[in-house]
Design an enzyme around this catalytic site. Structure first.
Site, PDB file in Angstrom:
ATOM      1  N   CYS A 135      48.390  27.791  68.345  1.00  0.00           N
ATOM      2  CA  CYS A 135      48.234  26.644  67.435  1.00  0.00           C
ATOM      3  C   CYS A 135      49.264  25.553  67.711  1.00  0.00           C
ATOM      4  O   CYS A 135      49.161  24.456  67.181  1.00  0.00           O
ATOM      5  CB  CYS A 135      48.321  27.107  65.989  1.00  0.00           C
ATOM      6  SG  CYS A 135      47.088  28.360  65.613  1.00  0.00           S
TER       7      CYS A 135
ATOM      8  N   CYS B 140      53.508  26.485  63.081  1.00  0.00           N
ATOM      9  CA  CYS B 140      53.596  27.903  63.434  1.00  0.00           C
ATOM     10  C   CYS B 140      52.431  28.244  64.360  1.00  0.00           C
ATOM     11  O   CYS B 140      51.394  27.591  64.335  1.00  0.00           O
ATOM     12  CB  CYS B 140      53.559  28.767  62.176  1.00  0.00           C
ATOM     13  SG  CYS B 140      52.104  28.510  61.148  1.00  0.00           S
TER      14      CYS B 140
ATOM     15  N   HIS C  54      41.645  23.313  60.611  1.00  0.00           N
ATOM     16  CA  HIS C  54      42.630  23.633  61.647  1.00  0.00           C
ATOM     17  C   HIS C  54      41.932  24.120  62.926  1.00  0.00           C
ATOM     18  O   HIS C  54      41.809  25.313  63.157  1.00  0.00           O
ATOM     19  CB  HIS C  54      43.595  24.696  61.091  1.00  0.00           C
ATOM     20  CG  HIS C  54      44.528  25.276  62.096  1.00  0.00           C
ATOM     21  ND1 HIS C  54      45.142  24.527  63.086  1.00  0.00           N
ATOM     22  CD2 HIS C  54      44.978  26.546  62.279  1.00  0.00           C
ATOM     23  CE1 HIS C  54      45.904  25.320  63.817  1.00  0.00           C
ATOM     24  NE2 HIS C  54      45.812  26.551  63.362  1.00  0.00           N
TER      25      HIS C  54
HETATM   26  C1  LIG Z   1      49.227  29.695  63.458  1.00  0.00           C
HETATM   27  C2  LIG Z   1      48.052  29.501  62.592  1.00  0.00           C
HETATM   28  O1  LIG Z   1      47.640  28.416  62.325  1.00  0.00           O
HETATM   29  S1  LIG Z   1      47.354  30.907  61.974  1.00  0.00           S
HETATM   30  C3  LIG Z   1      45.865  30.377  61.207  1.00  0.00           C
HETATM   31  C4  LIG Z   1      44.733  30.509  62.133  1.00  0.00           C
HETATM   32  N1  LIG Z   1      43.504  30.401  61.383  1.00  0.00           N
HETATM   33  C5  LIG Z   1      42.954  31.449  60.780  1.00  0.00           C
HETATM   34  O2  LIG Z   1      43.459  32.549  60.863  1.00  0.00           O
HETATM   35  C6  LIG Z   1      41.684  31.213  60.010  1.00  0.00           C
HETATM   36  C7  LIG Z   1      41.721  31.968  58.732  1.00  0.00           C
HETATM   37  N2  LIG Z   1      40.531  31.748  57.981  1.00  0.00           N
HETATM   38  C8  LIG Z   1      39.483  32.624  57.980  1.00  0.00           C
HETATM   39  O3  LIG Z   1      39.470  33.596  58.715  1.00  0.00           O
HETATM   40  C9  LIG Z   1      38.346  32.354  57.035  1.00  0.00           C
HETATM   41  O4  LIG Z   1      38.236  30.992  56.793  1.00  0.00           O
HETATM   42  C10 LIG Z   1      38.573  33.110  55.682  1.00  0.00           C
HETATM   43  C11 LIG Z   1      38.548  34.625  55.942  1.00  0.00           C
HETATM   44  C12 LIG Z   1      39.897  32.731  55.053  1.00  0.00           C
HETATM   45  C13 LIG Z   1      37.485  32.716  54.671  1.00  0.00           C
HETATM   46  O5  LIG Z   1      36.267  32.898  55.282  1.00  0.00           O
HETATM   47  P1  LIG Z   1      34.915  32.850  54.422  1.00  0.00           P
HETATM   48  O6  LIG Z   1      34.946  33.903  53.370  1.00  0.00           O
HETATM   49  O7  LIG Z   1      33.808  32.823  55.387  1.00  0.00           O
HETATM   50  O8  LIG Z   1      35.066  31.454  53.698  1.00  0.00           O
HETATM   51  P2  LIG Z   1      34.002  30.600  52.932  1.00  0.00           P
HETATM   52  O9  LIG Z   1      34.042  29.233  53.441  1.00  0.00           O
HETATM   53  O10 LIG Z   1      32.673  31.305  52.891  1.00  0.00           O
HETATM   54  O11 LIG Z   1      34.615  30.549  51.488  1.00  0.00           O
HETATM   55  C14 LIG Z   1      34.511  31.634  50.566  1.00  0.00           C
HETATM   56  C15 LIG Z   1      34.226  31.049  49.208  1.00  0.00           C
HETATM   57  O12 LIG Z   1      35.319  30.245  48.820  1.00  0.00           O
HETATM   58  C16 LIG Z   1      34.863  28.964  48.416  1.00  0.00           C
HETATM   59  N3  LIG Z   1      35.872  27.968  48.755  1.00  0.00           N
HETATM   60  C17 LIG Z   1      36.556  27.851  49.912  1.00  0.00           C
HETATM   61  N4  LIG Z   1      37.383  26.811  49.844  1.00  0.00           N
HETATM   62  C18 LIG Z   1      37.239  26.253  48.630  1.00  0.00           C
HETATM   63  C19 LIG Z   1      37.807  25.141  47.968  1.00  0.00           C
HETATM   64  N5  LIG Z   1      38.741  24.393  48.545  1.00  0.00           N
HETATM   65  N6  LIG Z   1      37.390  24.861  46.718  1.00  0.00           N
HETATM   66  C20 LIG Z   1      36.466  25.619  46.114  1.00  0.00           C
HETATM   67  N7  LIG Z   1      35.883  26.696  46.677  1.00  0.00           N
HETATM   68  C21 LIG Z   1      36.272  27.001  47.936  1.00  0.00           C
HETATM   69  C22 LIG Z   1      33.593  28.777  49.233  1.00  0.00           C
HETATM   70  O13 LIG Z   1      32.733  27.824  48.633  1.00  0.00           O
HETATM   71  C23 LIG Z   1      32.994  30.146  49.194  1.00  0.00           C
HETATM   72  O14 LIG Z   1      32.345  30.318  47.956  1.00  0.00           O
HETATM   73  P3  LIG Z   1      30.918  31.082  47.871  1.00  0.00           P
HETATM   74  O15 LIG Z   1      31.214  32.476  48.313  1.00  0.00           O
HETATM   75  O16 LIG Z   1      30.556  30.929  46.443  1.00  0.00           O
HETATM   76  O17 LIG Z   1      30.045  30.349  48.831  1.00  0.00           O
END
Ligand SMILES: CC(=O)SCCNC(=O)CCNC(=O)[C@H](O)C(C)(C)COP(=O)(O)OP(=O)(O)OC[C@H]1O[C@@H](n2cnc3c(N)ncnc32)[C@H](O)[C@@H]1OP(=O)(O)O
Length: 446
Positions: free
Chosen positions: A113, A433, A403
């Protein structure tokens, strides 16, 4: 927006000045500006767009904005964290389609990242040393266009088939095929040495630092509010090129409420976790890039300098035995950089701390406030202290924008450079990070 005057001088190849006798001179490095495409939640707007097209679009936008068509620049350096093997020369291919002169060298780098910021540091260092006069740094990532691999068994069969000389040999090799060989290998968002995802690691750190769910949700909600306001003000008008009908980051939810965020279920530690889909970054597709130059080149090309990239520092931590949190390396890089720069943590007008997870930002801030952490881990007599939270990620950050791993650095550098330009003078801290227990940080000044 600064526009380059088309002069014959601009058409001449960028060539570094002769180094000072006895070595190279260190020169100031200017950020001229940046460009990105709106970021999209994976499998939405860019589900059919390749990584290469994403990067090409970001580069083309920058080339158009700064009138660089046909120009031979010093270098284009960019990368992707996840890419197809066919994209072995991703940046060069994108540069060839960007409108720049084909004589512009271009190559890939990758530091998880931290890729986008590391690319900017690399280009900046070459400019500082007088090796090049200008360059573009960038990054792109898409989990929609993820490379799918085949398992070891099928790989061996395919390679043997390729080498087989006779039909009989081929049939014999094919006889080794089993349906189980068809299970694909999908890139995982995890650490090979621990088998844990980034989120799993961040959740361990969040527990360790006692980061409350409400504080994480608050940070996430504020990120959406700030990004939405920035769009309303037109802040991104000269930082973004629309693509595939998308004009804004589509992860942005200006209408979301703290009450709604409180209802979301934990997504990593499902029993006692505090991290949710909203206070974690979503998997995102996108690309960004920034134009860097020497002072002379900027002047010669009639381009305004938004900010100077003055310091950088990269750190890594031993996360394997959980000696340190996977994403805590910036907590080490920043104090080292501050010492070199002769600055304190409070000497900044803006703090751009990549919101990999809300808990990660809060753990890092808490570490800098902690006398024990600062003494035992950083060897400091006094804690670094608190920052003025009103100066943190003032135009929103990764929780709201998304991201796309390698593209986050370019988004942040361009945003901060513009903030400093608007303010007229000041200083900003960048902290990103990265997977593998690494952290890439930098200081921009004006
Ligand atoms: C060094 C670095 O940067 S490390 C970071 C690297 N990046 C990562 O690791 C990515 C991490 N993220 C992920 O793996 C995924 O996005 C997760 C596991 C967090 C979530 O995945 P999912 O469960 O598929 O997310 P999804 O978009 O379906 O959201 C789940 C629920 O939350 C809700 N939601 C998410 N964000 C919001 C928000 N801001 N406001 C309101 N509701 C929200 C969604 O609408 C959804 O609701 P629903 O189930 O009623 O449809």
């Amino acid at each position: 927006m600064a526009q380059a005057a088309k002069t014959t001088q601009r058409k001449s190849p960028s060539r570094a000045k002769k180094p000072a006798a006895g070595g190279t001179g260190i020169r100031r490095v200017a950020i001229i500006g940046g460009n990105r495409i709106p970021f999209a939640k994976s499998n939405t707007a860019y589900s059919k767009v390749s990584n290469q097209e994403l990067l090409t679009s970001a580069l083309r936008g920058l080339v158009d904005r700064y009138d660089l068509q046909g120009q031979r620049l010093g270098e284009v350096v960019a990368g992707a964290v996840i890419k197809h093997s066919r994209d072995f020369n991703l940046t060069r291919e994108a540069a060839l389609s960007s409108g720049l002169a084909p004589e512009t060298p271009a190559y890939d780098i990758q530091q998880a990242c931290g890729t986008g910021l590391e690319a900017a540091i690399l280009v900046a260092n070459k400019i500082a040393l007088g090796q090049i006069e200008c360059g573009i740094a960038g990054g792109t990532d898409t989990t929609s266009d993820a490379p799918i691999g085949v398992g070891e068994g099928l790989r061996e069969i395919l390679l043997d088939l390729n080498r087989a000389k006779t039909v009989k040999d081929r049939l014999k090799i094919l006889g080794r095929f089993r349906p189980g060989h068809l299970v694909p290998e999908v890139p995982e968002n995890g650490e090979p040495r621990t088998g844990m995802s980034m989120g799993d690691h961040a959740q361990v750190t969040a527990h360790e630092w006692g980061i409350a769910r409400e504080d994480q949700d608050q940070l996430a909600w504020e990120s959406h509010q700030k990004l939405a306001k920035a769009y309303e003000e037109g802040f991104f008008a000269d930082l973004m090129t629309p693509l595939a009908g998308l004009e804004r980051d589509n992860i942005l939810r200006p209408d979301t409420t703290l009450e709604k965020l409180a209802t979301l279920k934990p997504c990593f530690d499902r029993e006692q976790g505090t991290m949710t889909a909203a206070n974690s970054t979503a998997l995102t597709d996108g690309a960004s890039c920034v134009l860097l130059a020497s002072e002379d080149w900027a002047k010669a090309n009639n381009l305004e300098v938004k900010a100077w990239l003055t310091f950088s520092e990269v750190a890594a931590v031993d996360f394997v035995d959980q000696k340190e949190g996977l994403l805590m390396a910036p907590a080490y890089a920043v104090p080292r950089m501050l010492e070199k720069a002769g600055l304190s943590l409070q000497d900044f007008d803006f703090y751009e701390i990549h919101e990999a997870f809300a808990s990660q930002v809060l753990s890092t801030l808490k570490a800098w406030e902690s006398p024990e952490f600062c003494k035992q881990r950083l060897g400091l007599e006094q804690p670094l202290g608190s920052i003025d939270r009103a100066r943190l990620n003032v135009k929103g950050s990764s929780l709201a924008a998304g991201h796309p791993f390698a593209a986050t650095g370019g988004r942040i550098v361009a945003t901060l450079a513009k903030l400093l330009e608007q303010k007229g003078s000041g200083r900003g801290l960048i902290s990103i990070c990265a997977a593998g227990g690494q952290g890439v940080t930098a200081i921009l000044e004006r």
